[in-house]
Structures are given as C-alpha cells and as structure tokens.
Write a protein that holds these residues in place. Structure first.
Motif, short mmCIF file in Angstrom:
data_model
loop_
_atom_site.label_atom_id
_atom_site.label_comp_id
_atom_site.label_asym_id
_atom_site.label_seq_id
_atom_site.Cartn_x
_atom_site.Cartn_y
_atom_site.Cartn_z
N UNK A 223 -24.30 49.48 43.21
CA UNK A 223 -24.21 50.92 42.96
C UNK A 223 -25.43 51.64 43.54
N UNK A 224 -26.61 51.04 43.32
CA UNK A 224 -27.84 51.65 43.82
C UNK A 224 -27.78 51.81 45.33
N UNK A 225 -27.36 50.75 46.03
CA UNK A 225 -27.28 50.81 47.49
C UNK A 225 -26.11 51.67 47.95
N UNK A 227 -24.67 54.23 46.62
CA UNK A 227 -24.87 55.67 46.47
C UNK A 227 -26.25 56.12 46.96
N UNK A 228 -26.97 55.22 47.59
CA UNK A 228 -28.27 55.58 48.13
C UNK A 228 -29.24 56.06 47.07
N UNK A 229 -29.23 55.39 45.90
CA UNK A 229 -30.05 55.83 44.78
C UNK A 229 -31.33 55.02 44.65
N UNK A 230 -31.72 54.34 45.71
CA UNK A 230 -32.91 53.49 45.60
C UNK A 230 -34.17 54.32 45.36
N UNK A 231 -34.20 55.53 45.91
CA UNK A 231 -35.39 56.36 45.70
C UNK A 231 -35.49 56.82 44.25
N UNK A 232 -34.36 57.25 43.67
CA UNK A 232 -34.41 57.71 42.27
C UNK A 232 -34.72 56.55 41.32
#
Length: 597
Positions: A223-225, A227-232
């Motif tokens: 999910x992190x990858x 949706x590109x949520x690695x920064x958050x």
C-alpha cells in the motif's frame, strides 16, 4: 493504529519496590543462585576494602622501616587480592547468567500464552507494537535489572556501610566529615527516582508506538509503495522518533544531573578530609599510613556511591517495564464456562435466542450492534446471512465460535448453550473462514492442517485443497504443499490466500461451519468451481454463510436478512426477492457507493 489503553502516566508517588516485588514468582525458582551470587559479590566488593589496610601496613611498616622484602610481600598481597576480586566477580556473573535467561524465557512464554487467551476485544484495542515491545525491550530491561542493579544495590549498600565502619575506626573525626554528604544525597536520589520513573515510562510507551509504525509499514509495504506514501510514512516515523529522542535526552539530562551531584558532593567531602588529615599528620596526631589507608578506603567507596544514580535509573526502567508487562498479564482472559450443560437435543442445529451485542468500548448510550436476534439454522442446513455494510453480519458470525461474547440472549449448538461449553470443545465443533484470510509463516500444508485434528494427514489435506480448488496452484508451487508461503502469505494472490483459508475451514469436516464471504476474492470461473465443490461439503454440515452476491446466496437453503442489527426477514432466495424490497435491492448490486452501506 489501534488506541492503546494505557493507565495515567506513572506517578512520582508510585512505589518501584512494590512493582518490582511482582517479579518474585519468577525469581523464586532461582533465588538460591541469586542469593549465592549476591554473597559472592559482597565478598568480592569487600576485598577492595582490605587493600587500604594492606597499604597502611606497608606505609607504617616496611616503607617506614625501609624493608624491601616487606614491600614485595605487601605487593604480593595486593596482587592476590586483585585476582581474588576479579575471579569472584566473574563467578558471580556465571551464577546469574543462565538462570536469568530462564526467567526471561518464562516471562516471555507466559506473556505469549496470555496473549493467546485474551479476548478479541483486547487485541482490537491494543496496538501490536505495544505488545511486541513488552515481549522484547521490556523483558530485556527486567533481565538486566535482575542481573545487575538488584544485586549491586545490595552489594554497594553493604560495601558503603562496611567502608564507613572502617573509616570511623581509623579516625572518627575524618569519618564524620565523610558522613556529611549522606543527607543531601538521600534527598537528591529520592527526587531523582520519582522524576526518572515518569520519563522512563514515557520513553517505553514511545518505543511501543514506534514499533507499531515500523510493523505497519512493513506489513503494508504494498500500500505504501502503491500509493506513493513513503514520504508520509517516513514523516510519521521521524516525528515519533523525534519524540523518543527528546524523551531519551530528558532521561540523559536527569542521569547527568544526579551523577554530577553524586560525584561532586563526596569529592568535596574527600577533599575536606584530605586537608584535615594532612594537618593532623603534620601535627603528629595521625600516622601517614592511617591517612593513606583512610583516603584509599574513601576512594574505594567512590564507585559504590557514584553508581547509585545509575543503579536507581536502571531500577526505575525495570519497574516501568514490569508495570507494562503486568498490564497485559492482568488483563482478563476469555471467560470460561461457569457450569456444565447437557444437550437438550442432539440434532437441533444452531439457535440464536434474543442475542444482542455491544462492543465493550462502545460509547455509553450507543445502540447495540445486534439487538434481539432470533434465528434457527436447522441441522444440515446452510443459511445465508445477507445485509448492508455495517448491519452486523461479521459480528454475528464471530459470536458462534465465541470470538466475542454475546452481551444478551444465548446461542445454542444442538441444544447446548455455547457459553457453558469449554472453548476447546466449542472450537473443535465450529470451523470458520474469514473474509480477510490470514496465513502464517509456515508451509501451505501446515497452514491448511491448522483446521484439522491431530491425526489429520495427506489425504485430508488433498481433499480440502480439492474442495477449495486450491490443489492446482499448490501443485505448481516450487515445493508443493511444503512451500513456505511467507509472512501473511503475501507471496500469494488474494484469491489463492482465500482458497487456502477455505481449505483450512473444511479440512476437519466440522459439524458447524461459519463462512464470512468466503469467495469474495475469486474470479468468476474459479468461484463456480469452488461453489460446486463446496455444495458437497455443505451437505455434511450445518453452515452459516455471510453472502454479498447472488452466486454465494445460491449455496444456501434459506436466507436471513440482517438490517440495523435485527433479523427482518427469513426465507428462500426467491421468497425474499418477492417479499423484501431491501433484499431485492441488495441482490441487484445497486447499493454500490450508496450511503446506506
């Protein structure tokens, strides 16, 4: 992240001793070795107090008399004392290492056993990272306390007491000078202990929060990858890590302050004693050897005194770790049976009689999730449970194997109240498959056979895989049923995981089967094949199946409509299509995105 139910922040008034005494049941089996280790450490520590006496003899004797032989003899005594001290401390370490590793292992085993027996409601409220940190970091702190501070608080106390007796015996006036720091040090240590305990608790709770974030990020890496949520996620981690860093710095400042006070105050007293002693030697009231012995004894007491702050800090951390450990151990386990029951009818199927349910942490005055459920599933019948999202379907199915306890009414299996049945027996009668399949880091075969009895083997495994239409893809895996599926089974597709979960549910030929939307992740063709095989299984059991699609409903003999926590209609699929607008609407699929869901 689940809300963690923590008590109010540790109060400075709470007794660390009272908390640490709760470790006694674990320490009792190894008390003999710990006591022996403490005696050995006391003897080793007190040997350091003999060195000043040897020095006094050397200064007032061989050195004053210019006797080289006596000096060499004194040096030999000092060497032997040093070797004996080192050997004894090494022996102490050997004495405690093995038994304390056993204490930690028993505590960890008890914690894991308790977590398995705590109700689902407990796990719904607690963050997994908080539980993980209690089983790892906290127990490590407890073991370190038992290995070092527990012993050395006693050892250093005895050493300081014996040292002061020697100081007073050598010269009572100088001894009184060195006693002056005692009162201020006691006050400072008392204040430090309370403040450090509060900060230590905060730090250990923050470690649990940080562990939760790391665990969730690893398990949800797709999910992190995706949706590109690695920064958050990295930002959330940095914020929690920053909070923990700040708390650790507060701990470091407190420890630095207490260490500075404990170091400076005795040093001032030693300096004053040195000046007074030098004056007495100059006046001829004190021998040089006595002054050397006095100062050597005072310097030998420096480490026992200076280590008090460090030992108190470790003790406070161990106390908060113990407190956190017993927060889980004190949680109420799943209630067992309160009485025995006799089946009223050996083939009555499943009955819900006035069943209601509130979640334990639901706001006061909120409506129940289930309210007055009356339902009868006849022996050998399959009943489909249909309702909009949030109507309570999954909750109702969780009540049958007692994953949650009904707060009102009762559930009967073949006339026997499940609340009066032993859980182990109940869960051999009832098998479940959840909408979200969970697989363990084990082989395919081991995951499936978890649902079978001890004697199950390859024939039962192959049959279950066939029913779930999983045998085809399993046989194509590198090692077949021996293939390791990896953590959470993430190496498999959603449909593959769901088929293995279904195989696990049917492998033991259960008397009662509860399926929560078991085919939701399957494609149309696989779903048709699974349904065909599942029909054969359902003929042999009494089943409750949560259904969202007409194809799943068609597996059932009858259908029950659940609406706002109540059963509003029961009948066949065709009967409900004609008599219930809500049911017809749900089966039409037009509720997608509707607010009612």
């Amino acid at each position: 992240m689940p809300e963690k139910p923590l008590p109010p922040e540790t109060s400075p008034d709470r007794s660390a001793i009272r908390v640490l005494l709760r470790l006694w049941p674990y320490v009792r089996p190894v008390r003999a070795r710990l006591f022996t280790a403490a005696i050995v450490a006391i003897v080793a520590s007190c040997l350091s107090l003999v060195i000043p006496l040897v020095l006094k003899w050397m200064v007032d004797g061989p050195i004053t008399d210019r006797d080289p032989g006596g000096v060499w003899l004194g040096a030999l005594y000092l060497l032997l004392l040093g070797i004996a001290e080192a050997v004894l401390f090494g022996y102490r370490r050997w004495l405690v290492s093995r038994p304390l590793a056993g204490v930690e292992a028993r505590m960890r085993s008890d914690l894991y056993r308790r977590l398995q027996r705590l109700p689902i409601a407990f796990h719904d409220r607690w963050a997994s990272g908080q539980l993980l940190s209690r089983g790892t970091t906290d127990l490590m702190l407890v073991r370190m306390f038992l290995a070092f501070p527990l012993t050395f608080l006693l050892v250093n106390g005895v050493t300081i007491l014996a040292g002061y007796v020697l100081l007073l015996a050598q010269d009572w006036s100088l001894g009184l000078v060195l006693l002056t720091p005692v009162v201020p040090l006691v006050i400072v240590c008392s204040l430090f202990e309370g403040r450090y305990g509060v900060v230590a608790r905060r730090a250990q709770d923050q470690v649990g929060d940080l562990t939760t974030v790391v665990e969730e990020s690893v398990l949800g890496i797709r999910i992190v990858k995706g949706f590109g949520r690695h920064r958050s996620q990295a930002k959330a981690f940095r914020e929690l890590a920053g909070q923990l860093r700040g708390t650790e710095l507060v701990k470091a400042r407190l420890l630095a302050m207490i260490w500075a006070v404990i170091t400076v105050v005795p040093e001032l007293a030693i300096g004053a004693a040195l000046v007074l002693g030098t004056v007495q030697v100059a006046d001829g009231d004190l021998s040089a050897g006595t002054l050397v012995a006095f100062l050597s004894t005072a310097l030998a007491l420096r480490w026992p005194v200076e280590s008090i702050g460090f030992l108190l800090a470790m003790s406070q951390e161990a106390a908060t770790a113990t407190e956190r450990y017993f927060e889980v151990m004190d949680a109420h386990e799943e209630p067992e049976t309160s009485a025995s029951s006799t089946p009223a009818d050996s083939s009555d199927g499943v009955r819900f009689e006035g069943v209601s349910f509130h979640y334990p942490d639901a706001p006061e005055g909120s409506p129940p999730v289930l309210d007055g459920i009356d339902l009868h599933i006849r022996p050998g019948e399959t009943l489909a449970l249909v309702g909009s999202t949030g109507s309570g379907k999954t909750t109702l199915t969780a009540l049958v194997p007692r994953l949650h306890e009904a707060t009102g009414g009762r559930i009967l299996l073949d006339g026997e109240d499940i609340a009066l049945m032993e859980r182990e027996r109940l869960r051999t009668l009832v098998s479940v498959a959840f909408e979200e399949p969970t697989l363990f880091s084990a082989s395919v075969g081991e995951n499936v056979l978890m649902g079978a009895g001890a004697g199950a083997g390859e024939p039962e495994l192959r049959r279950a895989l066939g029913v779930a239409q999983a045998d085809g893809f399993v046989d194509r895996l590198p090692e077949g049923t021996a293939t390791q599926v990896g953590e959470q089974g993430l190496s498999l597709s959603g449909g593959q995981r769901q088929r293995l979960a279904l195989a696990r549910a049917v492998v033991g030929r259960p008397r009662f089967l509860v399926l929560d939307d078991p085919l939701s992740a399957l494609d149309v063709h696989t779903e048709a094949r699974v349904e065909a095989a599942l029909r054969e299984v359902l003929r042999e059991t009494t089943a409750l199946v949560v259904a969202h699609r007409p194809s799943t409903v068609m597996l059932a003999d009858r259908v029950a409509l659940l609406s706002q926590g109540r059963i509003t209609a029961v009948g066949t699929h065709q009967e409900l299509l004609r008599s219930s607008e809500e049911y017809a609407w749900l089966m039409s699929g037009e509720d997608e995105g509707n607010e009612h869901r």
